[in-house]
Design a protein around this motif. Sequence first.
Motif, short mmCIF file in Angstrom:
data_model
loop_
_atom_site.label_atom_id
_atom_site.label_comp_id
_atom_site.label_asym_id
_atom_site.label_seq_id
_atom_site.Cartn_x
_atom_site.Cartn_y
_atom_site.Cartn_z
N MET A 78 21.94 56.31 26.87
CA MET A 78 23.31 55.88 27.12
C MET A 78 23.39 54.44 27.63
N HIS A 115 25.29 53.04 29.87
CA HIS A 115 25.35 52.80 31.31
C HIS A 115 23.96 52.88 31.95
N TYR A 154 29.04 56.00 27.82
CA TYR A 154 28.27 57.17 27.43
C TYR A 154 27.92 57.17 25.94
N PRO A 163 24.73 59.30 21.65
CA PRO A 163 23.71 58.80 22.58
C PRO A 163 22.35 59.45 22.46
#
Length: 288
Positions: free
Chosen positions: A232, A234, A274, A229
């Motif tokens: 990320m 999310h 992640y 990452p």
Amino acid sequence: MPVGYVGLGIMGAPMVRNLLRVGVPVHVWARRLEQAQRLVGDGAVPEESLASLVRTVRVLFLNVSDTPDVEGLMLDEGGIVANARSGLIVVDHSTIDPMRARHIAEKAREAGVIFIDAPVSGGERGAIEGTLTLMLGGPEADIDRIGPLLERVGRTLTRVGDSGAGQIAKACNQLIVGETLVAIGEAFALAEAAGVDPARVREALLGGLANSKVLQMHGQRLLDDDFVPGFMAHLHAKDMGIVANTAASLGLDLSGAERVRAALARALEHGHAYDDSTILARYCIPER
């Protein structure tokens, strides 16, 4: 006069180090003490509370995850506005809802506090190297006053307009990056289905109008299965929620944005929250 910093994660910590490296005194506060302590060796001064930090500095940087975090820090009882001296400048590098950013700025203004939205693009590498792009919304004179500080963390600084305009620009950025990743994912899928090497297709496209930084950087990540990452998945999903909510509040139907959100949702469902958000290109076609 020292500056303050709240939000010492993957982006905030290297930005603090860049300020310290050029001799800017930085005081820091974090709910988790260990985050602040990690920067002591670089020269940062930890504060025991948010209130003590606010009372110590004239410029305060925020770099947290989401709209409620910024609203809480700014407007909660015992927060920044409640403890600030008149004239404090708060620079928010978080990516938050543009309409809420305008509300926060208005509430801050009533208390004599200047709130500048300054979301960034460039990921962890840009934060480390001090080459971030800053999209700024707020009073021009106040942005000019803190220009020398902003130049220590970013290479491209653009005042887009008044409060909230920086966040609108960041929403546009996330929309374009997301839709470009969907297009790359579909292009690579088309090449594979036709028995053509996607790497060779990418090489050809880099010489034409389809070339872009997203194709250069994230296209290669896809080919290498490199999802370490920098930004990320999310968080990109959170940002695309901001895009969707902002569009809805303005009466816009952005079908492309919904395709990006759907790809990110599938990526998260498969355990990639992640991983780097480039992973969304793997999930742009539902059956993949």
